[in-house]
Design a protein around this motif. Structure first.
Motif, mmCIF file in Angstrom:
data_model
loop_
_atom_site.group_PDB
_atom_site.id
_atom_site.type_symbol
_atom_site.label_atom_id
_atom_site.label_comp_id
_atom_site.label_asym_id
_atom_site.label_seq_id
_atom_site.Cartn_x
_atom_site.Cartn_y
_atom_site.Cartn_z
ATOM 1 N N CYS A 11 0.833 -1.206 0.000
ATOM 2 C CA CYS A 11 0.000 0.000 0.000
ATOM 3 C C CYS A 11 0.865 1.251 0.000
ATOM 4 O O CYS A 11 0.613 2.189 -0.758
ATOM 5 N N SER B 254 -3.860 2.367 -6.083
ATOM 6 C CA SER B 254 -3.628 2.568 -4.651
ATOM 7 C C SER B 254 -4.948 2.517 -3.891
ATOM 8 O O SER B 254 -5.003 1.974 -2.780
ATOM 9 N N HIS C 212 -5.704 -1.112 -3.573
ATOM 10 C CA HIS C 212 -4.809 -1.741 -2.588
ATOM 11 C C HIS C 212 -5.333 -1.516 -1.170
ATOM 12 O O HIS C 212 -5.438 -2.452 -0.374
ATOM 13 N N VAL C 213 -5.646 -0.260 -0.880
ATOM 14 C CA VAL C 213 -6.100 0.050 0.476
ATOM 15 C C VAL C 213 -7.424 -0.638 0.765
ATOM 16 O O VAL C 213 -7.622 -1.235 1.829
#
Lengths: 646, 564
Positions: free
Chosen positions: A35, A96, A99-100
């Motif tokens: 992350c 991103s 990912h989070v």
């Protein structure tokens, strides 16, 4: 280390750490590493965006040598121009977010480190694809995202359906890659190079070159463009090679959001935009792109409105929106296609992740028939899904409004039959899009709860780690259209795109799109509102209508619901015959003709002859004497006969 | 230093090792352990010498290096002549690399006549390296044929239930081809008066005779490759051979055919090679499609991989006979890559075979659960075999296809379908073995790779990726020799495939104008384009791309420096 090197290789580094040392650093460690790497990359991408778009710092960096054979030279290079920068920004930001989000969504999974690693691997491959400066590296990224997609679709590898879907995605994509590989070779033979700049500089000189392909003389540039487009058809799930995309929904939802909505499937759009200098001189190829895009937009929408799996509906919607992008490319509105690619990435990732949030809340239920009446329990998700849907339906001032309208106007402004065809396909698809989007919203959130009490009592809003990325994406879905309109397709588009897109003056449909009649600009909004209204009528106010429609148009519904039977047809035409042919060659070709007839046959024959000959070796003296006597007699009589004649 | 007989040392060192193994006395356990140790040590030492040779090797010349010449049969003008160029060097290294891996692979899986087994492998290494180093036709023939003997024994003694059938089939098939080569060699000797390979390469052989000689040599090499339709010995041999035997068979022995084409057919009979090239193309295409489909229908792991080998070798023959830079380099690289990847795939089969004693694909399933490391390593090789960019399999396949596309688009088109088929059967195999449910308790109970297996597979996996990312470590060394080979082939008849002359866009008449021409863009066009055009011309003129790249890279570095 330059900024672009950091952006591209941070995800790779994160992948290696999370994959190789996932056990050591644990799930938390892997999540932290991947992350943070992605967030840093996204921030850097924004810096790069400003640097390239505002200051015009385009450049090419060679990281290392790769393949070099005669004039066939390809390095590991990072090509930073406006086109790739836009892609880099979209990829890293969406990635991103995903990912989070995955930290929360996958929190009950056993192999979280591996999941995060694969996501990062995918991001790396995608970045390699868009920063390629030669066809071979593009191919690397192209297949790299394919394999990452394969790994992620089949992430739950104990599920047979997931494995099948993963293989299907890989193989169908390989069919597209077959075309891309041939396109690469055609470019090499035509231009004696696979470097983008050298190719683009030579296009004009080669605009009349004929090429001998499979014994036919064809126009070289058209051939190259069509073969490259075949790759795009596979990757972007356009009509013909689209069958893998709905099945790919077997993968975890963050994967669907990242790969099968926002980034990988748009690689085909990027490819055509990247090769705009080539496509501009291949008008026939552009027409093919245009028609196929238009057909796909409608085709996918017809299926989307009959499906019940919430993710599949969104998947068909993705396919349909990709169709929009392609017909925009087909009318040379590359900027408009890229614009829609960008806004679509935000609102479709939002929709997918929102759907994931719903699925999460509903204890992994994906069938909309078992949902309903949950909007009060998950209000944040509900609002975010509304934003995504409004953007998707192209309602004014949401992101999709700007990009979708621009595409439709450009198609109209093309003033050719193909442009008109695409325009009307787009209008029909816009109606259907609005219809199935609100069908989805209503079936999921409104009406009476159709899930059992146990599931309903569990329904809960997702944790912050999942909601925050959704909010980020919602910002994109709200403002990306308005904010970037002038740059992507507006007054300053020439400065914005610089040299990265090349358009013949007579093909400047985006410019012409600003002067279309008023009704062309308003029609998409009205059909969109009509679609929304229809959905309310059919699914909230008079819920009996859908069933009656299904009954009244049974054959058509059957066709739509079963995805036009394309899967079944492919299975009959390609898959089964391959296996049948394989075992036929094995049993008859190798087994009977070559082995039994040839090799073993030869050995058996020599065996038989030897056996026959060995009968003479009986070991009895009287046999030998008999043969000897007979021989002597025969010899003697022959001599006597000959002498007698003389 | 150049006088030191490095190649002879490499060739005969294993034989010395084998001799010492035969001397070992003592109780059985000691003998077995010592034999293994000596075998491993010898082959590893040989690998060290091979690396040393690579370090000394000059990559800037096509001449034969480390040359040794000893008069052997002076009356017949036959000598003991050894030497390597770029092409043969990579195969020498491949042989030296795979032998210790084979010995390691048999560490815990061979239990009968271990000493003899190790001896067989060492002897085999001698013959393999000798084949690739020999620069005399007779010497080559001796080594080339002698390879059959230890391999025949390995299959026939340590093989599976039908080992005798397989061993005979293997032996007779290859021998039949080789006999024709011997005849060819004799005719060649009578024609030129020597069997010295460098001399034969420069000899001018009449066209008519070339055709016959080409066919004679082709018979031998085609069987070795193996090309369709003389491939049926390979699946049988692989299925029956022990793991180590399969590894060396797939890894090195198949490459002797390709090497033979490069060393004999192309340089000695260039006209015949070009004459027969279409036939080779079509046989190769049939091999690619036919055997890929057959592989799809297999239920035996080893058979599937064996058939995939035939398909992969199809790309090799395809590439080699295009007589283009990309085709030949691709063919050689494909052989190197296949030598690593398919050898490793057979090792992977060996890992599970040692545990469950079956090669039936359906007996496995869900191995990713109990053998995650194995699953990962297997995945690398599976993707290498599929030809994924970034693995070694891609580079060779792609270059070979680029080569053939310049010569015949139809053949290239058909051969490229192998890309799809190849992915199909490998992914299917992987899914059935590694993914899915765990159907069988015994398969589900298997342990993950042990240390020895780790030692054999991980280096190969690393090489698969390394060669895929940095193929230049091989390419740079073979390219002068390939250039030289191309010169020999095209010397008399420049039949370079008709290339479309690259045209450079005239910047002044360029029709590319950015959207809505503004004031500054035409300026940019004029200021930017001429240098690009000049560069392009320069590139095409002298093909010194490396220099160009370096220069680009340098300027890039400066840019970055300035930026920072």
């Amino acid at each position: 280390m330059s900024i672009e090197t950091a952006i591209v290789f941070l995800p790779l580094l994160a992948f290696m750490i999370a994959f190789l040392f996932g056990k050591t650093i644990g799930d938390r460690g892997a999540q932290l590493v991947t992350c943070s790497a992605l967030i840093v990359a996204a921030v850097l991408a924004c810096v790069l965006f400003v640097d390239v778009i505002r200051d015009g710092n385009t450049r090419v960096t060679e990281v290392a040598q790769w393949v070099s054979s005669g004039s066939f030279v390809a390095g590991w290079t990072l090509r930073i121009d406006q086109l790739s920068t836009v892609m880099i920004a979209v990829i890293t930001i969406v990635s991103s977010c995903v990912h989070v989000y995955s930290v929360g969504y996958m929190s009950h999974d056993k192999a979280q480190a591996r999941f995060m690693a694969y996501l990062s691997l995918f991001t790396f491959a995608m970045l390699m694809l868009v920063t390629a400066d030669n066809l071979l590296q593009l191919f690397f990224g192209w297949e790299g995202v394919g394999v990452a997609s394969y790994l992620l679709i089949g992430f739950w590898n104990y599920k047979d359906t997931a494995n099948k879907a993963a293989i299907k995605a890989f193989i169908v994509n390989r069919v597209g890659d077959f075309g891309l590989a041939l396109g690469l070779m055609t470019c090499y033979v035509l231009f004696d190079t696979i470097q983008f700049d050298s190719i683009f500089d030579q296009v004009f000189g080669q605009k009349d070159t004929m090429f001998d392909f499979l014994g036919y003389q064809v126009h070289g540039l058209t051939l190259a463009a069509l073969l490259l487009f075949m790759g795009a058809v596979g990757k972007s799930a356009q009509l013909g090679l689209h069958t893998w995309l709905p099945d790919a929904m077997e993968g975890p939802t963050p994967v669907s959001a990242l790969i099968h909505a926002a980034t990988m499937v748009t690689a085909g759009v990027f490819l055509v935009a990247r090769f705009s200098p080539l496509f501009e001189f291949a008008p026939f190829a552009l027409q093919v792109v245009c028609v196929l895009g238009g057909l796909t937009a409608v085709f996918a929408a017809t299926i989307g409105m009959t499906q019940f799996d919430i993710k599949r509906v969104i998947a068909y919607s993705t396919m349909s929106q990709l169709g929009y992008m392609f017909f925009a490319l087909g009318v040379s509105a590359y900027g408009a296609a890229m614009f829609h690619l960008m806004t679509h990435a935000f609102f479709k990732a939002l929709l997918f992740l929102g759907a994931g949030s719903v699925i999460h809340a509903m204890s992994d239920e994906q069938d909309m028939r078992n949902m309903g009446g949950i909007y009060k329990k998950i209000p944040v998700t509900y609002v975010l899904m509304w934003i995504g849907s409004l953007a998707l339906a192209g309602m004014p001032f949401f992101a999709g409004y700007y990009s979708k309208d621009m595409i439709l106007e450009a198609a109209y402004a093309d003033h050719t039959n193909f442009g008109m065809f695409a325009f009307w396909c787009g209008i029909i698809a816009a109606f259907l899009t609005a219809f199935y989007s609100w069908r989805l919203l209503i079936m999921t959130f409104h009406g009476k709860p159709r899930a059992d009490d146990k599931v309903m009592s569990h329904v809960h809003e997702s944790p912050a780690v999942m909601v925050v990325p959704l909010v980020v994406l919602a910002f994109g879905a709200l403002f990306a259209g308005f904010f970037f309109y002038p740059g992507f397709v507006g007054e300053i588009r020439a400065e914005f795109w610089g040299e990265s897109l090349r358009i013949l003056p007579e093909n400047d449909t985006v410019g012409a799109a600003h002067h279309v009649p008023q009704w062309v600009k308003l029609l998409p909004i009205f059909v969109g509102l009509g679609g929304i209204f229809m959905a309310y009528v059919c699914y909230l106010w008079k819920p009996s209508i859908p069933a009656r429609c299904v009954a009244a148009f049974a054959p058509i519904h059957k066709l739509f619901f079963n995805k036009w039977f394309v899967d079944e047809a492919y299975d009959k035409i390609f898959v089964r015959p391959a296996f049948v042919l394989g075992s036929f060659f094995f049993k008859k070709g190798d087994g009977v003709i070559i082995n039994a007839g040839g090799v073993d046959g030869l050995s058996n024959a020599s065996d038989t002859v030897a056996k026959v000959l060995s009968r003479f070796q009986t070991g009895y003296v009287f046999h030998y004497v008999f043969v000897m006597v007979m021989g002597v007699l025969a010899l003697l009589s022959w001599i006597v006969f000959r002498l007698g004649l003389n | 230093m150049t006088d030191f007989p490095l190649l002879s040392l490499m060739t005969f060192l294993p034989l010395i090792g084998a001799f010492f193994i035969m001397l070992i006395r003592g109780n059985d356990a000691d003998v077995v352990q010592n034999a293994k140790n000596v075998g491993l040590f010898t082959s590893l030492f040989n690998l060290g010498i091979a690396f040393y040779m690579v370090a000394l090797f000059r990559p800037d010349t096509a001449e034969f290096q480390f040359v040794e010449t000893i008069r052997w049969l002076p009356s017949l003008n036959i000598s003991y002549h050894m030497g390597v160029d770029g092409i043969s060097m990579v195969f020498v290294v491949l042989s030296a690399l795979l032998t210790p891996i084979c010995i390691l692979a048999s560490w815990n899986s061979v239990h009968t006549r271990v000493r003899e087994y190790i001896v067989a492998f060492l002897v085999l290494e001698t013959f393999m390296i000798g084949t690739f180093c020999a620069l005399d036709g007779v010497l080559f023939y001796i080594f080339f044929e002698a390879v059959l003997i230890p391999m025949y024994l390995i299959i026939g003694i340590w093989g599976g239930p039908r080992r005798v059938y397989a061993a005979f089939k293997f032996f007779l098939f290859t021998l039949l081809g080789s006999v024709l080569m011997l005849v060819g060699l004799l005719v060649l000797y009578r024609e030129v008066g020597t069997t010295d390979i460098p001399a034969l390469m420069e000899a001018d052989i009449p066209y008519e005779l070339q055709l016959w000689l080409w066919l004679a040599f082709f018979a031998s090499f085609a069987v070795k490759m193996p090309m369709w339709p003389v491939h049926t010995w390979l699946p049988d041999a692989h299925v029956e051979a022990p793991t180590g035997g399969s590894v060396i068979l797939a890894g090195v022995l198949l490459k002797m055919g390709g090497y033979g084409f490069l060393r004999f057919s192309l340089p000695m009979f260039p006209d015949a090679s070009l004459y027969f090239a279409p036939m080779v193309f079509w046989l190769s295409v049939i091999a690619i499609i036919y055997t890929s489909l057959v592989a799809l229908a297999q239920s035996d792991m080893k058979k599937m991989i064996a058939y995939s080998s035939v398909a992969h070798m199809g790309y090799v023959t395809l590439g080699i006979f295009t007589a283009t830079t990309q085709g030949i380099e691709g063919g050689i690289f494909q052989m190197v890559s296949h030598g690593i990847v398919s050898a490793a795939l057979f090792l992977c089969v060996g890992v599970v075979y040692d545990r469950l004693h079956t090669r039936e694909i359906n007996r496995y399933g869900g191995l990713v659960k109990n053998m995650p490391k194995y699953a990962t390593v297997f995945m690398v090789f599976m993707l290498g075999s599929v030809g994924l960019p970034g693995t070694s399999g891609f580079v060779g396949e792609m270059l070979a296809l680029v080569g053939i596309y310049q010569v015949d688009t139809l053949v290239a088109f058909l051969a490229t379908t192998g890309v799809v088929l190849g992915a199909s059967y490998m992914l299917l195999l992987y899914r059935k073995v590694v993914f899915g449910e765990q159907k069988n308790a015994d398969a589900a109970a298997m342990k993950d790779m042990n240390k020895v297996e780790y030692l054999t597979l991980v280096p190969l996996a690393a090489m698969t990726i390394w060669l895929g990312v940095q193929p230049s470590i091989v390419m740079d060394r073979i390219s002068p020799s390939v250039e030289n080979l191309l010169r020999q082939v095209h010397n008399e008849r420049p039949v370079a495939p008709a290339k479309v002359e690259p045209n450079i866009m005239d910047p002044k008449t360029g029709i590319f104008v950015p959207i809505m021409p503004t004031d500054n863009t035409p300026k940019e066009l004029i200021s930017d384009e001429p240098p690009i055009a000049e560069q392009a011309i320069e590139e095409q003129a002298d093909e010194l791309n490396d220099e160009m790249n370096n220069r680009d890279a340098d300027s890039q570095v400066e840019d970055n420096g300035a930026a920072e």
